[in-house]
Design a protein around this motif. Structure first.
Motif, PDB file in Angstrom:
ATOM      1  N   LEU A  20       0.825  -1.214   0.000  1.00 20.06           N
ATOM      2  CA  LEU A  20       0.000   0.000   0.000  1.00 20.06           C
ATOM      3  C   LEU A  20       0.857   1.261   0.000  1.00 20.06           C
ATOM      4  O   LEU A  20       0.540   2.234  -0.682  1.00 20.06           O
ATOM      5  CB  LEU A  20      -0.948   0.011   1.202  1.00 20.06           C
ATOM      6  N   GLN A  22       3.822   1.561  -1.281  1.00 22.00           N
ATOM      7  CA  GLN A  22       4.421   1.688  -2.610  1.00 22.00           C
ATOM      8  C   GLN A  22       3.397   2.144  -3.651  1.00 22.00           C
ATOM      9  O   GLN A  22       3.695   2.999  -4.483  1.00 22.00           O
ATOM     10  CB  GLN A  22       5.039   0.360  -3.042  1.00 22.00           C
ATOM     11  N   VAL A  23       2.200   1.591  -3.592  1.00 26.49           N
ATOM     12  CA  VAL A  23       1.184   1.908  -4.598  1.00 26.49           C
ATOM     13  C   VAL A  23       0.621   3.310  -4.417  1.00 26.49           C
ATOM     14  O   VAL A  23       0.384   4.021  -5.381  1.00 26.49           O
ATOM     15  CB  VAL A  23       0.043   0.860  -4.548  1.00 26.49           C
ATOM     16  N   THR A  24       0.413   3.733  -3.175  1.00 23.74           N
ATOM     17  CA  THR A  24      -0.240   5.019  -2.920  1.00 23.74           C
ATOM     18  C   THR A  24       0.731   6.171  -2.691  1.00 23.74           C
ATOM     19  O   THR A  24       0.357   7.327  -2.837  1.00 23.74           O
ATOM     20  CB  THR A  24      -1.165   4.932  -1.689  1.00 23.74           C
ATOM     21  N   ARG A  41     -15.223  -0.584  -2.388  1.00 21.55           N
ATOM     22  CA  ARG A  41     -14.805  -1.371  -3.555  1.00 21.55           C
ATOM     23  C   ARG A  41     -15.632  -0.973  -4.755  1.00 21.55           C
ATOM     24  O   ARG A  41     -16.855  -0.975  -4.695  1.00 21.55           O
ATOM     25  CB  ARG A  41     -14.995  -2.861  -3.251  1.00 21.55           C
ATOM     26  N   ARG A  45     -11.397  -0.354  -8.909  1.00 20.28           N
ATOM     27  CA  ARG A  45     -10.465   0.230  -7.935  1.00 20.28           C
ATOM     28  C   ARG A  45     -11.006   0.066  -6.513  1.00 20.28           C
ATOM     29  O   ARG A  45     -12.172  -0.232  -6.303  1.00 20.28           O
ATOM     30  CB  ARG A  45     -10.239   1.707  -8.217  1.00 20.28           C
ATOM     31  N   GLU A  47     -11.161   2.470  -3.011  1.00 19.24           N
ATOM     32  CA  GLU A  47     -10.965   3.807  -2.470  1.00 19.24           C
ATOM     33  C   GLU A  47     -10.954   3.703  -0.957  1.00 19.24           C
ATOM     34  O   GLU A  47     -11.863   3.112  -0.365  1.00 19.24           O
ATOM     35  CB  GLU A  47     -12.058   4.772  -2.925  1.00 19.24           C
ATOM     36  N   LEU A  66      -7.006   7.358  -0.608  1.00 16.75           N
ATOM     37  CA  LEU A  66      -6.095   6.444  -1.289  1.00 16.75           C
ATOM     38  C   LEU A  66      -6.872   5.691  -2.353  1.00 16.75           C
ATOM     39  O   LEU A  66      -7.923   5.129  -2.074  1.00 16.75           O
ATOM     40  CB  LEU A  66      -5.493   5.447  -0.297  1.00 16.75           C
ATOM     41  N   VAL A  68      -6.548   2.679  -5.081  1.00 20.43           N
ATOM     42  CA  VAL A  68      -5.748   1.532  -5.502  1.00 20.43           C
ATOM     43  C   VAL A  68      -6.443   0.915  -6.713  1.00 20.43           C
ATOM     44  O   VAL A  68      -7.486   0.277  -6.575  1.00 20.43           O
ATOM     45  CB  VAL A  68      -5.617   0.493  -4.368  1.00 20.43           C
ATOM     46  N   ASP A  70      -7.322  -1.580  -9.862  1.00 18.32           N
ATOM     47  CA  ASP A  70      -7.196  -3.010 -10.142  1.00 18.32           C
ATOM     48  C   ASP A  70      -6.090  -3.217 -11.161  1.00 18.32           C
ATOM     49  O   ASP A  70      -5.885  -2.390 -12.051  1.00 18.32           O
ATOM     50  CB  ASP A  70      -8.505  -3.574 -10.710  1.00 18.32           C
TER      51      ASP A  70
END
Length: 81
Positions: A20, A22-24, A41, A45, A47, A66, A68, A70
Motif C-alpha cells: 500500500l 508503494q502503490v499510494t 470497492r 479500484r 478507495e 487512497l 488503488v 485493479d
C-alpha cells in the motif's frame, strides 16, 4: 508467501502495508489510520478514505483518499514478493 492461509497474520499485514505504501505513496503513519468501514470497492479500484488527522493535516487541506486501481493486465503472471 503461499499458501495464504498458512502465512502468519503479522507477516501478511507487513506485506500489505508495504505494498500500500508503494502503490499510494503515503507514509505508514497515514496507513495506520485505515479503518475497514472506510474502504469502498468499485469495479475497477479500491478507495480508502482516511478521516482521522495525520501528521500533514491542517484545516485548509483535505484528508487523504487512497485510490488503488485493479491490475488486470497479465494478472495471472503477477508476482509481488
Amino acid at each position: 508467501m503461499y499458501p495464504l492461509p498458512e502465512v502468519p497474520l503479522p507477516q501478511l499485514t507487513c506485506q500489505l502495508l508495504t505494498l500500500l505504501a508503494q502503490v499510494t505513496g503515503h507514509r505508514i503513519h497515514a496507513l495506520t489510520k485505515i479503518r475497514t468501514r472506510n474502504i469502498t470497492r468499485f469495479s475497477n479500484r479500491l478507495e480508502i478514505k482516511i478521516p482521522d488527522s495525520i501528521k500533514t493535516s491542517s484545516r485548509s487541506t483535505c484528508q487523504p483518499l487512497l485510490v488503488v486501481p485493479d491490475f488486470t493486465e497479465n494478472s495471472h503472471t503477477l508476482c509481488i514478493s
